[in-house]
Design a protein around this motif. Sequence first.
Motif, PDB file in Angstrom:
ATOM      1  N   LEU A  87       0.824  -1.210   0.000  1.00 11.71           N
ATOM      2  CA  LEU A  87       0.000   0.000   0.000  1.00 11.71           C
ATOM      3  C   LEU A  87       0.858   1.260   0.000  1.00 11.71           C
ATOM      4  O   LEU A  87       0.553   2.226  -0.704  1.00 11.71           O
ATOM      5  CB  LEU A  87      -0.939  -0.002   1.204  1.00 11.71           C
ATOM      6  N   LEU A  88       1.945   1.261   0.761  1.00 13.72           N
ATOM      7  CA  LEU A  88       2.842   2.413   0.796  1.00 13.72           C
ATOM      8  C   LEU A  88       3.438   2.673  -0.583  1.00 13.72           C
ATOM      9  O   LEU A  88       3.473   3.822  -1.048  1.00 13.72           O
ATOM     10  CB  LEU A  88       3.956   2.177   1.821  1.00 13.72           C
ATOM     11  N   VAL A  89       3.879   1.628  -1.258  1.00 16.23           N
ATOM     12  CA  VAL A  89       4.442   1.783  -2.595  1.00 16.23           C
ATOM     13  C   VAL A  89       3.388   2.311  -3.571  1.00 16.23           C
ATOM     14  O   VAL A  89       3.667   3.202  -4.386  1.00 16.23           O
ATOM     15  CB  VAL A  89       5.039   0.440  -3.094  1.00 16.23           C
ATOM     16  N   LEU A  90       2.178   1.805  -3.495  1.00 22.55           N
ATOM     17  CA  LEU A  90       1.114   2.279  -4.383  1.00 22.55           C
ATOM     18  C   LEU A  90       0.802   3.749  -4.148  1.00 22.55           C
ATOM     19  O   LEU A  90       0.602   4.517  -5.090  1.00 22.55           O
ATOM     20  CB  LEU A  90      -0.137   1.427  -4.203  1.00 22.55           C
ATOM     21  N   ILE A  91       0.752   4.154  -2.891  1.00 23.38           N
ATOM     22  CA  ILE A  91       0.452   5.554  -2.576  1.00 23.38           C
ATOM     23  C   ILE A  91       1.588   6.457  -3.059  1.00 23.38           C
ATOM     24  O   ILE A  91       1.342   7.498  -3.683  1.00 23.38           O
ATOM     25  CB  ILE A  91       0.198   5.712  -1.067  1.00 23.38           C
ATOM     26  N   LEU A  92       2.828   6.074  -2.793  1.00 24.61           N
ATOM     27  CA  LEU A  92       3.958   6.883  -3.255  1.00 24.61           C
ATOM     28  C   LEU A  92       4.008   6.956  -4.776  1.00 24.61           C
ATOM     29  O   LEU A  92       4.276   8.015  -5.344  1.00 24.61           O
ATOM     30  CB  LEU A  92       5.270   6.301  -2.715  1.00 24.61           C
ATOM     31  N   GLU A  93       3.739   5.851  -5.436  1.00 26.78           N
ATOM     32  CA  GLU A  93       3.758   5.847  -6.895  1.00 26.78           C
ATOM     33  C   GLU A  93       2.679   6.749  -7.472  1.00 26.78           C
ATOM     34  O   GLU A  93       2.903   7.460  -8.448  1.00 26.78           O
ATOM     35  CB  GLU A  93       3.579   4.422  -7.417  1.00 26.78           C
ATOM     36  N   SER A  94       1.504   6.755  -6.860  1.00 31.48           N
ATOM     37  CA  SER A  94       0.431   7.611  -7.371  1.00 31.48           C
ATOM     38  C   SER A  94       0.765   9.091  -7.186  1.00 31.48           C
ATOM     39  O   SER A  94       0.357   9.919  -7.995  1.00 31.48           O
ATOM     40  CB  SER A  94      -0.893   7.272  -6.685  1.00 31.48           C
ATOM     41  N   HIS A  95       1.530   9.430  -6.153  1.00 26.75           N
ATOM     42  CA  HIS A  95       1.912  10.827  -5.953  1.00 26.75           C
ATOM     43  C   HIS A  95       3.083  11.235  -6.846  1.00 26.75           C
ATOM     44  O   HIS A  95       3.210  12.398  -7.214  1.00 26.75           O
ATOM     45  CB  HIS A  95       2.288  11.076  -4.492  1.00 26.75           C
ATOM     46  N   TRP A  96       3.948  10.311  -7.220  1.00 26.61           N
ATOM     47  CA  TRP A  96       5.122  10.633  -8.011  1.00 26.61           C
ATOM     48  C   TRP A  96       4.881  10.549  -9.514  1.00 26.61           C
ATOM     49  O   TRP A  96       5.687  11.031 -10.289  1.00 26.61           O
ATOM     50  CB  TRP A  96       6.275   9.715  -7.646  1.00 26.61           C
ATOM     51  N   THR A  97       3.804   9.912  -9.923  1.00 27.33           N
ATOM     52  CA  THR A  97       3.529   9.776 -11.347  1.00 27.33           C
ATOM     53  C   THR A  97       3.171  11.137 -11.910  1.00 27.33           C
ATOM     54  O   THR A  97       2.293  11.819 -11.408  1.00 27.33           O
ATOM     55  CB  THR A  97       2.368   8.803 -11.593  1.00 27.33           C
ATOM     56  N   SER A  98       3.859  11.534 -12.964  1.00 21.84           N
ATOM     57  CA  SER A  98       3.596  12.850 -13.548  1.00 21.84           C
ATOM     58  C   SER A  98       2.537  12.726 -14.628  1.00 21.84           C
ATOM     59  O   SER A  98       2.616  11.887 -15.507  1.00 21.84           O
ATOM     60  CB  SER A  98       4.874  13.435 -14.122  1.00 21.84           C
ATOM     61  N   VAL A  99       1.552  13.603 -14.559  1.00 18.70           N
ATOM     62  CA  VAL A  99       0.468  13.594 -15.535  1.00 18.70           C
ATOM     63  C   VAL A  99       0.947  14.161 -16.863  1.00 18.70           C
ATOM     64  O   VAL A  99       0.531  13.733 -17.924  1.00 18.70           O
ATOM     65  CB  VAL A  99      -0.731  14.405 -14.994  1.00 18.70           C
ATOM     66  N   GLY A 100       1.846  15.116 -16.837  1.00 14.58           N
ATOM     67  CA  GLY A 100       2.306  15.772 -18.055  1.00 14.58           C
ATOM     68  C   GLY A 100       3.203  14.920 -18.918  1.00 14.58           C
ATOM     69  O   GLY A 100       3.500  15.279 -20.047  1.00 14.58           O
ATOM     70  N   ALA A 101       3.657  13.789 -18.448  1.00 14.88           N
ATOM     71  CA  ALA A 101       4.587  12.963 -19.218  1.00 14.88           C
ATOM     72  C   ALA A 101       3.883  12.094 -20.250  1.00 14.88           C
ATOM     73  O   ALA A 101       4.528  11.418 -21.024  1.00 14.88           O
ATOM     74  CB  ALA A 101       5.386  12.068 -18.275  1.00 14.88           C
ATOM     75  N   ARG A 102       2.577  12.113 -20.268  1.00 13.32           N
ATOM     76  CA  ARG A 102       1.834  11.269 -21.209  1.00 13.32           C
ATOM     77  C   ARG A 102       1.863  11.886 -22.600  1.00 13.32           C
ATOM     78  O   ARG A 102       1.932  13.100 -22.770  1.00 13.32           O
ATOM     79  CB  ARG A 102       0.391  11.126 -20.750  1.00 13.32           C
ATOM     80  N   SER A 103       1.769  11.058 -23.605  1.00 18.01           N
ATOM     81  CA  SER A 103       1.716  11.565 -24.968  1.00 18.01           C
ATOM     82  C   SER A 103       0.276  11.501 -25.460  1.00 18.01           C
ATOM     83  O   SER A 103      -0.446  10.552 -25.195  1.00 18.01           O
ATOM     84  CB  SER A 103       2.611  10.729 -25.882  1.00 18.01           C
ATOM     85  N   TYR A 104      -0.127  12.516 -26.185  1.00 15.37           N
ATOM     86  CA  TYR A 104      -1.471  12.607 -26.707  1.00 15.37           C
ATOM     87  C   TYR A 104      -1.360  12.584 -28.229  1.00 15.37           C
ATOM     88  O   TYR A 104      -0.876  13.524 -28.839  1.00 15.37           O
ATOM     89  CB  TYR A 104      -2.145  13.880 -26.219  1.00 15.37           C
ATOM     90  N   PRO A 105      -1.833  11.499 -28.848  1.00 17.50           N
ATOM     91  CA  PRO A 105      -1.512  11.268 -30.250  1.00 17.50           C
ATOM     92  C   PRO A 105      -2.145  12.228 -31.251  1.00 17.50           C
ATOM     93  O   PRO A 105      -1.493  12.637 -32.183  1.00 17.50           O
ATOM     94  CB  PRO A 105      -1.993   9.844 -30.490  1.00 17.50           C
ATOM     95  N   THR A 106      -3.399  12.586 -31.093  1.00 19.45           N
ATOM     96  CA  THR A 106      -4.050  13.379 -32.128  1.00 19.45           C
ATOM     97  C   THR A 106      -4.762  14.561 -31.515  1.00 19.45           C
ATOM     98  O   THR A 106      -5.029  14.608 -30.319  1.00 19.45           O
ATOM     99  CB  THR A 106      -5.091  12.539 -32.897  1.00 19.45           C
ATOM    100  N   VAL A 107      -5.106  15.509 -32.360  1.00 21.68           N
ATOM    101  CA  VAL A 107      -5.803  16.710 -31.910  1.00 21.68           C
ATOM    102  C   VAL A 107      -6.817  17.111 -32.964  1.00 21.68           C
ATOM    103  O   VAL A 107      -6.625  16.895 -34.144  1.00 21.68           O
ATOM    104  CB  VAL A 107      -4.804  17.865 -31.627  1.00 21.68           C
TER     105      VAL A 107
END
Length: 154
Positions: A22-42
Amino acid sequence: MIESCSKKRMLLAIVLLGGLTLLVLILESHWTSVGARSYPTVSGKNNSSDHGCWLHEEYQIVEPCHLCTDFEIASKSNFVCVPTHFKEVIQCHISGKASRSCDKVTWLEERNFWIFEGVMFVIGVISTTTVFARQKVLDRRMMRRIQRQLANSV
């Protein structure tokens, strides 16, 4: 080696491993950056010159990531709905409004994860309780059988 551990040690180890998970899951959810995702089309409302405007301009999110309508998905009228079935509307400072494909809604995924974890915990508790109850029944039967054998041999 595992056979030499007592029930208390095994239970303690399971609880510690569960807590660590649970600690690892919580830390991972806080450290995951939303801006690092790629968005293919617009698909912009102005023209195709805003293709990827969020990559080189400042922008604001007008509508957060949400599910596309069934019509948009089936007709493919909005191309950003095709890859992930989710879209968000952004306002680029120079190009104007644009839509981009986004991953699934975060809170929905987190809710589904915690529901799954809760169900698995309940199933685990029920299974453990059943195993302990069955072990008690079998122990009682064995004790009765031994008592009968001792009573008959005396």
